[in-house]
Design a protein around this motif. Structure first.
Motif, PDB file in Angstrom:
ATOM      1  N   ALA A   1       1.065  -1.308   0.303  1.00  0.00           N
ATOM      2  CA  ALA A   1      -0.231  -0.185   0.221  1.00  0.00           C
ATOM      3  C   ALA A   1       0.778   1.400   0.256  1.00  0.00           C
ATOM      4  CB  ALA A   1      -1.197  -0.335   1.155  1.00  0.00           C
ATOM      5  N   PHE A   2       2.223   1.119   0.101  1.00  0.00           N
ATOM      6  CA  PHE A   2       3.369   2.639  -0.070  1.00  0.00           C
ATOM      7  C   PHE A   2       3.228   2.424  -1.207  1.00  0.00           C
ATOM      8  CE2 PHE A   2       4.415   1.099   5.072  1.00  0.00           C
ATOM      9  CZ  PHE A   2       3.448   1.614   4.989  1.00  0.00           C
ATOM     10  N   PHE A   3       3.221   1.628  -1.793  1.00  0.00           N
ATOM     11  CA  PHE A   3       4.255   1.870  -3.317  1.00  0.00           C
ATOM     12  C   PHE A   3       3.311   1.734  -4.101  1.00  0.00           C
ATOM     13  CE2 PHE A   3       7.378   0.426   0.030  1.00  0.00           C
ATOM     14  CZ  PHE A   3       7.707   1.087  -0.977  1.00  0.00           C
ATOM     15  N   PRO A   4       2.352   3.243  -4.534  1.00  0.00           N
ATOM     16  CA  PRO A   4       1.087   3.370  -5.759  1.00  0.00           C
ATOM     17  C   PRO A   4       1.415   3.122  -6.851  1.00  0.00           C
ATOM     18  CG  PRO A   4       1.551   5.481  -4.295  1.00  0.00           C
ATOM     19  CD  PRO A   4       2.816   4.509  -3.699  1.00  0.00           C
ATOM     20  N   LYS A   5       2.646   3.407  -7.267  1.00  0.00           N
ATOM     21  CA  LYS A   5       2.727   3.655  -8.607  1.00  0.00           C
ATOM     22  C   LYS A   5       4.619   2.779  -9.339  1.00  0.00           C
ATOM     23  CE  LYS A   5       4.308   7.195 -12.013  1.00  0.00           C
ATOM     24  NZ  LYS A   5       4.780   8.962 -12.108  1.00  0.00           N
TER      25      LYS A   5
ATOM     26  N   THR B   1       7.583   5.969  -2.887  1.00  0.00           N
ATOM     27  CA  THR B   1       6.412   6.187  -1.613  1.00  0.00           C
ATOM     28  C   THR B   1       5.074   6.925  -1.797  1.00  0.00           C
ATOM     29  OG1 THR B   1       8.415   6.938   0.121  1.00  0.00           O
ATOM     30  CG2 THR B   1       7.873   4.653  -0.258  1.00  0.00           C
ATOM     31  N   ASN B   2       4.664   6.463  -0.514  1.00  0.00           N
ATOM     32  CA  ASN B   2       3.316   7.870  -0.912  1.00  0.00           C
ATOM     33  C   ASN B   2       3.396   8.247   0.311  1.00  0.00           C
ATOM     34  OD1 ASN B   2       2.410   5.105   0.834  1.00  0.00           O
ATOM     35  ND2 ASN B   2       0.288   5.174   0.048  1.00  0.00           N
ATOM     36  N   GLU B   3       2.537   9.115   1.190  1.00  0.00           N
ATOM     37  CA  GLU B   3       2.872  10.036   1.729  1.00  0.00           C
ATOM     38  C   GLU B   3       3.081   9.015   3.528  1.00  0.00           C
ATOM     39  OE1 GLU B   3       0.698  13.133   4.612  1.00  0.00           O
ATOM     40  OE2 GLU B   3      -0.267  12.882   2.562  1.00  0.00           O
ATOM     41  N   ALA B   4       1.983   8.383   3.423  1.00  0.00           N
ATOM     42  CA  ALA B   4       2.324   7.090   4.360  1.00  0.00           C
ATOM     43  C   ALA B   4       3.728   6.604   4.996  1.00  0.00           C
ATOM     44  CB  ALA B   4       1.602   6.100   4.646  1.00  0.00           C
ATOM     45  N   GLY B   5       4.638   5.819   3.545  1.00  0.00           N
ATOM     46  CA  GLY B   5       5.176   5.699   3.646  1.00  0.00           C
ATOM     47  C   GLY B   5       6.647   6.454   3.864  1.00  0.00           C
ATOM     48  N   ALA B   6       6.117   7.270   3.713  1.00  0.00           N
ATOM     49  CA  ALA B   6       7.761   8.262   3.130  1.00  0.00           C
ATOM     50  C   ALA B   6       7.287   8.621   5.204  1.00  0.00           C
ATOM     51  CB  ALA B   6       6.600  10.003   2.557  1.00  0.00           C
ATOM     52  N   ILE B   7       6.125   9.054   5.549  1.00  0.00           N
ATOM     53  CA  ILE B   7       6.521   8.969   7.332  1.00  0.00           C
ATOM     54  C   ILE B   7       6.708   8.428   7.603  1.00  0.00           C
ATOM     55  CG2 ILE B   7       4.739   9.925   8.528  1.00  0.00           C
ATOM     56  CD1 ILE B   7       3.086  10.973   6.912  1.00  0.00           C
TER      57      ILE B   7
END
Length: 260
Positions: A220-224, A229-235
């Motif tokens: 779920a952290f990798f949408p592309k 990462t997305n925001e949650a993954g980056a945080i």
């Protein structure tokens, strides 16, 4: 009467001057790296974020200035050849910090017509003379370790404190639900030992977290793609960087972290 007016004015000027000096003396935290540290303009385009964009969540910005200079697509080599490091060297001062994470783009070709951003593998002193078709210049390309040493040693020459961070892992689970440790992370640690820089093994920390979470949740952290990462993954990554700072022995950067 004039004396009564002049003295308060002098005191006011002195107060403003001292306050300005203190403001100027606030240390800076420079962050350099690739798109996993700052994606695009750092505003979440395509829902992608780098961990450097969220360090303000963990540091007291009243006491330290955060400057995220990371740029997508850059390697340890091209961040230098484009003049980005030289720009930082013009402003960095004693007591500042440099957190650096490179490796994701260093495995590319040395002189291809697409990006020409690769570095020689390893941390030795090897070099290769090439013609750079992107910059249209002759260039001597060095090892990943050479460029990382350059960052650390030149930061130290300015009285700044270098902190080398191993690259965050990609979304690459194997058949046993494990993620292999990045070779650039190993080289990053070796360079830290060579230069006396602090080291945060973010690669290992994130791998441990990902493996505990499981492949489905991490996906779920990798949408592309498998890297960004997305925001949650980056945080999550930013939180682990902060944790890494907190665990660095004798590193005063931890004093600027927000209290838990």
């Amino acid at each position: 009467m004039k004396i009564k007016i002049i003295i308060p004015l002098i005191l006011l000027v002195v107060f403003i001057g001292v306050s300005f000096q203190k403001l100027q003396e606030k240390p800076a935290l420079y962050i350099i790296g690739d798109s996993t540290v700052q994606n695009g303009s750092g505003k979440g385009a395509d829902s992608l974020w780098g961990w450097g964009s969220f360090m303000n969540l963990y540091f007291n910005t009243d006491k330290i200035e955060i400057q995220n200079h990371a740029k997508g697509g850059r390697s340890s080599r091209t961040f230098i050849t484009e003049g980005r490091w030289d720009s930082i060297m013009k402003t960095i001062k004693k007591g500042d910090y440099v957190v650096m994470q490179f490796g994701h783009n260093d495995g590319g070709e040395l002189a291809d017509t697409l990006r020409a951003r690769g570095t020689i593998k390893g941390i030795g002193n090897e070099s290769k003379d090439i013609y750079n078709p992107i910059r249209k210049v002759n260039e001597t390309v060095y090892t990943y370790g050479y460029y990382m040493r350059k960052y650390a040693n030149e930061a130290k020459s300015k009285g700044a404190i270098p902190i080398i961070v191993s690259p965050v892992p990609r979304f690459k689970f194997d058949k046993t639900s494990k993620i292999e440790k990045d070779q650039y992370g190993i080289w990053a640690q070796e360079v830290a030992k060579q230069t006396g820089a602090y080291f945060i093994d973010l690669n290992e920390m994130v791998i441990e977290k990902y493996e505990k979470m499981g492949q489905d949740k991490v996906k779920a952290f990798f949408p592309k793609d498998h890297t960004h990462t997305n925001e949650a993954g980056a945080i999550l990554n930013a939180e682990l960087v902060a944790e890494g700072v907190r665990n660095l022995k004798k590193c005063e950067l931890k004093n600027y972290l927000k209290r838990k």
